[in-house]
Design an enzyme around this catalytic site. Sequence first.
Site, PDB file in Angstrom:
ATOM      1  N   ASP A 269       0.825  -1.249   0.018  1.00 46.25           N
ATOM      2  CA  ASP A 269       0.017   0.023  -0.050  1.00 46.25           C
ATOM      3  C   ASP A 269       0.983   1.076  -0.048  1.00 46.25           C
ATOM      4  O   ASP A 269       0.789   2.204  -0.733  1.00 46.25           O
ATOM      5  CB  ASP A 269      -0.870   0.051   1.347  1.00 46.25           C
ATOM      6  CG  ASP A 269      -2.264   0.090   0.852  1.00 46.25           C
ATOM      7  OD1 ASP A 269      -3.187  -0.143   2.039  1.00 46.25           O
ATOM      8  OD2 ASP A 269      -2.510   0.229  -0.250  1.00 46.25           O
ATOM      9  N   ASP A 375      -9.807  -0.529   3.431  1.00 48.69           N
ATOM     10  CA  ASP A 375      -9.581  -0.615   4.674  1.00 48.69           C
ATOM     11  C   ASP A 375     -10.347  -1.230   5.571  1.00 48.69           C
ATOM     12  O   ASP A 375      -9.930  -1.907   6.640  1.00 48.69           O
ATOM     13  CB  ASP A 375      -9.524   0.908   4.820  1.00 48.69           C
ATOM     14  CG  ASP A 375      -8.319   1.415   4.340  1.00 48.69           C
ATOM     15  OD1 ASP A 375      -8.522   2.637   3.870  1.00 48.69           O
ATOM     16  OD2 ASP A 375      -7.261   0.960   4.268  1.00 48.69           O
TER      17      ASP A 375
END
Lengths: 406, 265
Positions: A269, A375
């Site tokens: 990420d 998320d």
Amino acid sequence: MITFMNNSDSEEEPCNERTSLMSAESPPVPSYQDGLQASEAGEAQARRKRRAGSSCSPNSIADGEVSDSGVPVRGNALENEEEELTLKYGAKHVIMLFVPVTLCMIVVVATIKSVRFYTEKNGQLIYTPFSEDTPSVGQRLLNSVLNTIIMISVIVVMTVFLVLLYKYRCYKFIHGWLILSSLMLLFLFTYIYLGEVLKTYNVAMDYPTLFLVIWNFGAVGMICIHWKGPLQLQQAYLIMISALMALVFIKYLPEWSAWVILGAISIYDLMAVLCPKGPLRMLVETAQERNEPIFPALIYSSAMMWTVGMAKQDTARGPSQQTWDAAEDGRENHRSPSHADSQMSETRSPVPTHPIASLEEVEEEERGVKLGLGDFIFYSVLVGKAAATASGDWNTTLACFVAILI
Amino acid sequence: MGAAAFFGLAGIAFGPALALVLFTVASEPLRVIVLVAGAFFWLVSLLLASLIWFVSVHLSDREDAKLQYNLLIFGAAVSVLLQEAFRFAYFKLLKKADEGLAMVSEDGHSPISFRQMAYVSGLSFGIISGVFSVINILADSIGPGTVGIHGDSPYYFITSAFLTMALVLLHTFWGVIFFDACEKGRYWCLGLVVASHLLTSGLTFLNPWYEASLVPIFFITLCMGLWAFVTAGGSLHNILKCLSCKQQDDSRVMMYSALQVPFED
């Protein structure tokens, strides 16, 4: 889809969202708590970094800088006022994110603790071919690392593929892909989930009722997510599909692989967002150049925004899904670009959010925060795995929960 | 057992905490953040303490029951000291945050007062430590079973719930007293807080003898409550004023509107 960003009174709104990459190049943003410790230097830069405490940060940073250059003289008081507002609403926005994340985790943990299906090992995904049933610790570790490498490479390939599609304007393909994956989530996984829950509680349900329930659920979900719908319904659907996705991961990822993958994904990420050639960053840049919103249904938004030309100016009306999210440091505020996790392809696509600019004055409260669905899934997998493996111990689950919130 | 036990125990253990959170913390986002961050600090202290205990257990002779018991006492003491140390660390962090908030706010005052932060931080420590002590008991209380069927006390669940309630309240009071003592430099107060925490923890080792452990603990809770009340600025006069506060507000309103006039000129 037209934006009036440049024309609207964006200066007064520190949380105006616009994709910006300037914040990604900026020095690391302090966490919210650190951000409260104002640096003595207190120059605009530092203050804008603190705005990263609110999730609209990168946009506000870009906006602030743009507006600063546009309006040469900005009184200190005005900046202070912006800061104060930002902090106050920053805190509020953080809380607005707590609730959906908590809800998603509650759903996942409740399901894990009650429905046996999701803790039974029934094979693995093809993305994790190496089994963990090996006798020796070293072998198991090796297998989990290999699984992780395969999974991450699949994700990278898919993301690059998505970026290429976007670059070459194959919008239809992307939309079709997204619709297909949300269809699958909403119908197939819900069907499996409902089946398992009914089995656990020994409730009988006939097929016509089942069909009706699932059809309604799925159809309304598709409409809410991909088109328009009441904000809370939209939020509820997004939470549910995140929970479903997380449950699937918890079931089909072997233990050690799951933990290694979680770690590797955070690193990926960071890299994908911050590196100049990172796929997510390229996606954001391209989208910014074209000044377009993309990818509906991949962002959780906690507030509504007025859309241009909206017929009813009713606060209860949710906006369309076209939102941007800036791809920038997710580690500080746990808000990395959203990721589209479709079952068929483990993609990670950023969803830059960018509000359809309003002609009206939008107050601070309505500038909600956005959090990528990836998320949600990530956190729920963490907590769910902790709940599943902790063999009845709730302390572990709770500790994970608090750590995630922090 | 079953749902009645579960809800009853949960109500006893977390009733005050839930009320406090709902009425004082839930509406203000900054306080919620302070709450969650405080819980995190407590968790870290617990982690360190358990690491120390774990290492010491592994290095020692497992067979010796007396030694293990002593190690447990040692572990509890270390945990108490670490909790207080982390409370101090949280105090430092909140102090800096307070300054930062004051600096960026419009009128130079931070939106949350330091006393409020002391209270919320104490509450957060209390809630998370209470949850960690009792949540597994609550989970077990739903299922079928008889408490203490093998000869242990049948009052285990309910005394644990009461103990948890006392613990939550104690941590809240300790938080208020501790922060105030740190600010004013009254180190004897700090010492007293740590000592009372150690005492409470030690009293729980008397546990199947609940009269000897619960009663003193509640007495300590009461004393700490009064001390915290006085520390936070309360007094009998304040209570009376609060109970009959209607007239006060009116006069204040009138004064304010009287003040408005010059500005309009």
